[in-house]
Enzyme design. Structure first.
Site, PDB file in Angstrom:
ATOM      1  N   LEU A  16      41.901  20.593 -18.772  1.00 26.65           N
ATOM      2  CA  LEU A  16      42.447  20.333 -20.113  1.00 26.65           C
ATOM      3  C   LEU A  16      41.370  20.565 -21.165  1.00 26.65           C
ATOM      4  CD1 LEU A  16      44.382  16.962 -19.668  1.00 26.65           C
ATOM      5  CD2 LEU A  16      45.270  19.300 -19.442  1.00 26.65           C
ATOM      6  N   ARG A  17      41.796  20.974 -22.363  1.00 33.65           N
ATOM      7  CA  ARG A  17      40.874  21.059 -23.500  1.00 33.65           C
ATOM      8  C   ARG A  17      41.285  20.092 -24.613  1.00 33.65           C
ATOM      9  NH1 ARG A  17      38.780  22.722 -19.833  1.00 33.65           N
ATOM     10  NH2 ARG A  17      37.839  24.751 -19.450  1.00 33.65           N
ATOM     11  N   HIS A  33      34.385  18.517  -6.389  1.00 31.51           N
ATOM     12  CA  HIS A  33      33.993  19.908  -6.667  1.00 31.51           C
ATOM     13  C   HIS A  33      32.921  20.277  -5.639  1.00 31.51           C
ATOM     14  CE1 HIS A  33      33.225  23.435  -9.280  1.00 31.51           C
ATOM     15  NE2 HIS A  33      32.010  23.336  -8.784  1.00 31.51           N
ATOM     16  N   ASP A  65      43.207  26.534 -11.171  1.00 31.71           N
ATOM     17  CA  ASP A  65      41.879  26.284 -11.757  1.00 31.71           C
ATOM     18  C   ASP A  65      41.788  26.907 -13.155  1.00 31.71           C
ATOM     19  OD1 ASP A  65      39.417  25.164 -11.999  1.00 31.71           O
ATOM     20  OD2 ASP A  65      38.350  26.765 -10.965  1.00 31.71           O
TER      21      ASP A  65
END
Lengths: 422, 318
Positions: A63-64, A179, A305
């Site tokens: 998300l931004r 990650h 992604d």
């Protein structure tokens, strides 16, 4: 409100159905498959043999909003998702500020829901500030709607912290999404170590940085009984470890993203920063290993992604550019290349985008069964087109697939029975 | 080169971004032209092939000899030469690289000589500026004019490049000089050896068509040419090697190690040297072997030749 999809090829991986049929939607939910006597007042969508599958469930989206709305707002993300056939997505918590407060988790899911076309399921931060030190308030975040815990694009570096996160999250029935890059080995690196990166003179890290962290965290999952999910996995060595651990009964799952089975490191070419990703693109041998792990079921899901970056963040010398590529709009088309190239069956490919990620999180989405939400994706399996960065919804158009010819295109998307694209 | 011009064609301009992409004929051609410029490079004097042209040296990394030799080369050929470095430019105030490029376009620069600490910067600028770009060093990627300088120096001393054994020793991992030299020398038929501590060898180096060594003595045996690379001090602080004295003991070029090479072996260094780290002072100053000063001298002639060839092409396309 009633809608009848007639003359479609129904694809429901959960039940193994792949064949011609029809589907009736009433009041936002699937009412019946192949209704014998469909209501005469239903709106009719003539499928003409197009494929109808559950709306896609994208397991990995950056998300931004909040924090970097100039790169992508939730409104833009919703539009892109609809164009990509995605009706549910799981969002990483590494926004600015990170999703380590219950109110922030609620903000994201409510704001996304307000557009009516998309369900956003946020992950909560695994540690405060996604900084890798103290555990976040996982219980409260879970109550607020967090579906899993993660530090986003940053690996949880310390073994002790990872151990605590896995043990604690298990009590709330949530997985920890890691990650998979050992941070000290990959510090400063922007490519995979090898002949290609050495010739370009790029700072590089060994592909083994992935397996090294995966091996540790598999062991920690065994120790704690917690559920570790690696996202996205990109090397054959790590996939071998995951395959073996699954066979032993360890609670380990993983996903990958289209760049890792469709591209290799040579896509960087001469400094194409749109191909600067994290993890970096790998060797051809690793790409083939990812395809094999998709085919044998080791990989549980394909997530896009999606990582929007604007031109200011990408028009830079390669190593200074921000990593990441957009992917929500191209998720289905690039995934279908595995079908057209004979690596995966159609239902298996669709399962990786729908029922399998839904099952990982216990969602009711991702299936074509009476009673399920009428989240649907209608697509033309064979239509050829070319992915062009300029054709994507802006402002961030940083696709690593610019110029790629693909086959398979979303024709329409429905959320809770309402057409939101096409 | 198949189309006859020198360097890499991007858009309507030719650029020297690296040795990669050049053909042997082009390398020989630029060396031949450089030969003709040697006396002019020494004396100075009037040549006007670059008259009315503007050469901009844009150095984001410090440099003495490369920057100075480009300045001299431009001036000896009659160009207007301007030099900018980050501390004196808008770049230091946060202007982006591409904004700088836009500014340069407005100034109608003919040739842009650029050095930057990031690999690929010269190629990025070549896409965006109207000038011909010469890569004067981009990160650990390439430093093509230095490789041409080294080749000219060797060729003048030995009459050829083919068949010579050239040992390139030191911090290969971070060295653009090593990468450009490997490309040029292997292309021209030299036998290239690379020698470094394992922590300073790039992955995959053995696939460059070279022999790889971690023992300096073995690498030097019967070598015709010994090229030493600079070990930057900051590499030691990041612990690629334990200490300067240990590095010198095992990887420094001392007289006893040099004795393993051919009796008339050439000793080269792209500069600036760390005396007592990668090279013993007595070796660096031993005129029976050391051609380090001559490398500097050839630097001007080679850069004159490169500027001349690129500007000839600008004229052709004008």
């Amino acid at each position: 409100m009633k809608t009848l999809f007639r003359d479609v090829r129904l694809l429901d991986p959960a039940t193994g159905r792949d064949g011609p049929g029809s589907l009736l939607v009433v009041d936002g939910r699937i009412a019946a498959l192949d209704p014998a006597d469909p209501p005469s007042d239903a709106a009719v969508i003539e499928g003409a043999g197009l494929c109808l599958c559950p709306g896609l469930v994208d397991l990995r989206v950056g998300l931004r909003e909040p924090g970097e709305e100039h790169k992508e707002s939730l409104a833009t993300l919703a539009a892109r998702a609809a164009a990509g056939g995605v009706t549910t997505l799981v969002a990483l918590p590494d926004t600015a500020p990170p999703l380590d407060q219950p109110a922030l988790v609620e903000f994201v899911s409510r704001r996304a829901a307000s557009f009516g076309s998309l369900t956003v399921l946020p992950m909560g931060a695994a540690t405060k500030g996604c900084a890798g030190r103290e555990l976040a308030e996982m219980g409260l975040l879970r109550e607020a709607g967090a579906v899993a815990f993660s530090d986003g694009r940053r690996a949880i570096a310390e073994a002790r912290t990872m151990r605590l996160a896995l043990a604690y999250a298990a009590a709330f029935g949530a997985m920890v999404v890691q990650h998979p890059e050992e941070p000290s080995l990959v510090a400063g690196a922007v490519a995979t170590e090898g002949l290609f990166a050495s010739s370009l003179g790029l700072p590089a890290a060994p592909a083994a940085a992935e397996a090294i962290l995966v091996a540790r965290d598999i062991r920690l999952a065994e120790l704690t009984g917690g559920h570790v999910h690696f996202s996205p996995v990109s090397t054959g060595e790590a996939l071998t470890l995951i395959r073996d651990a699954k066979a032993r009964g360890v609670r380990v799952t993983c996903d990958t993203a289209p760049p890792y089975f469709d591209l290799n490191e040579t896509a960087i070419g001469e400094w194409r920063t749109y191909a600067r990703l994290s993890p970096p693109l790998r060797s051809e041998a690793d790409r083939l290993a990812v395809l094999a792990a998709l085919a044998d079921g080791t990989i549980d899901a394909i997530g896009s992604d999606h990582q929007p970056q604007d031109t200011d963040a990408k028009r830079l010398p390669f190593a200074l550019a921000e990593p990441g590529g957009v992917g929500v709009e191209t998720l289905l088309a690039v995934t279908l290349s595995t079908v057209h190239n004979g690596h995966l069956g159609l239902l298996d490919a669709i399962a990786l985008l729908t029922s399998r990620p839904a099952a990982l999180l216990g969602l009711e989405a991702g299936r074509l069964v009476p009673g399920a939400p009428a989240d649907l994706c209608l697509f033309d399996l064979d239509r050829g087109w070319q992915i062009r960065a300029d054709d994507l919804i802006g402002p961030s158009r940083n696709t690593p697939f610019d110029g790629r010819a693909v086959q398979g295109r979303v024709v329409g998307t429905w959320k809770a029975g309402v057409r939101v694209f096409g | 080169m198949a189309d006859g011009g020198f360097g890499r064609l991007i858009g309507r301009k030719r650029h020297l971004l690296g040795i990669a992409g050049l053909e042997p004929r082009a390398v020989a051609g630029v060396l031949d032209l450089a030969e003709t410029y040697i006396s002019l490079a020494r004396k100075g004097g009037a040549r006007d092939v670059l008259r009315g042209r503007t050469v901009l040296n844009l150095f984001f990394e410090t440099s003495t000899r490369t920057r100075t030799s480009f300045e001299l080369a431009g001036k000896r050929l009659g160009a207007d030469v301007i030099t900018m470095s980050p501390s004196g430019s808008a770049m230091a105030k946060g202007e982006s690289l591409l904004d700088t490029a836009t500014t340069l376009n407005a100034m109608a620069i003919d040739v842009l000589v650029v050095r930057h600490d990031q690999a690929g910067t010269a190629a990025l600028l070549a896409q965006k500026v109207d000038a011909s770009v010469i890569n004067a060093g981009d990160g650990a990627h390439e430093h093509p004019t230095q490789a041409l300088v080294d080749a000219l120096t060797i060729r003048r001393r030995r009459g050829r490049l083919a068949g010579l054994t050239v040992a390139i020793c030191g911090d290969v991992l971070h060295s653009r000089v090593a990468r450009s030299n490997v490309r040029l020398l292997t292309m021209m038929g030299s036998r290239v050896r690379l020698c470094a501590p394992p922590t300073l060898l790039p992955a995959g180096a053995a696939e460059w068509g070279v022999e790889v060594f971690t023992d300096l003595r073995a690498a030097l045996r019967d070598a015709d040419v010994v090229m030493m690379l600079r070990l930057q001090r900051e590499r030691m602080s990041r612990a690629f090697v334990p200490s300067a004295r240990e590095y010198f003991r095992f990887y420094g070029l001392s007289p006893d190690k040099l004795a393993l090479a051919k009796p008339d072996a050439l000793v080269m260094h792209p500069g600036p040297m760390n005396r007592g780290v990668e090279i013993d002072s007595s070796v660096a100053d031993d005129l029976a072997h050391s051609v380090i000063e001559e490398q500097v001298e050839m630097g001007v002639a080679v850069r004159m030749a490169v500027l001349d060839l690129l500007v000839r092409d600008l004229r052709r396309n004008a």
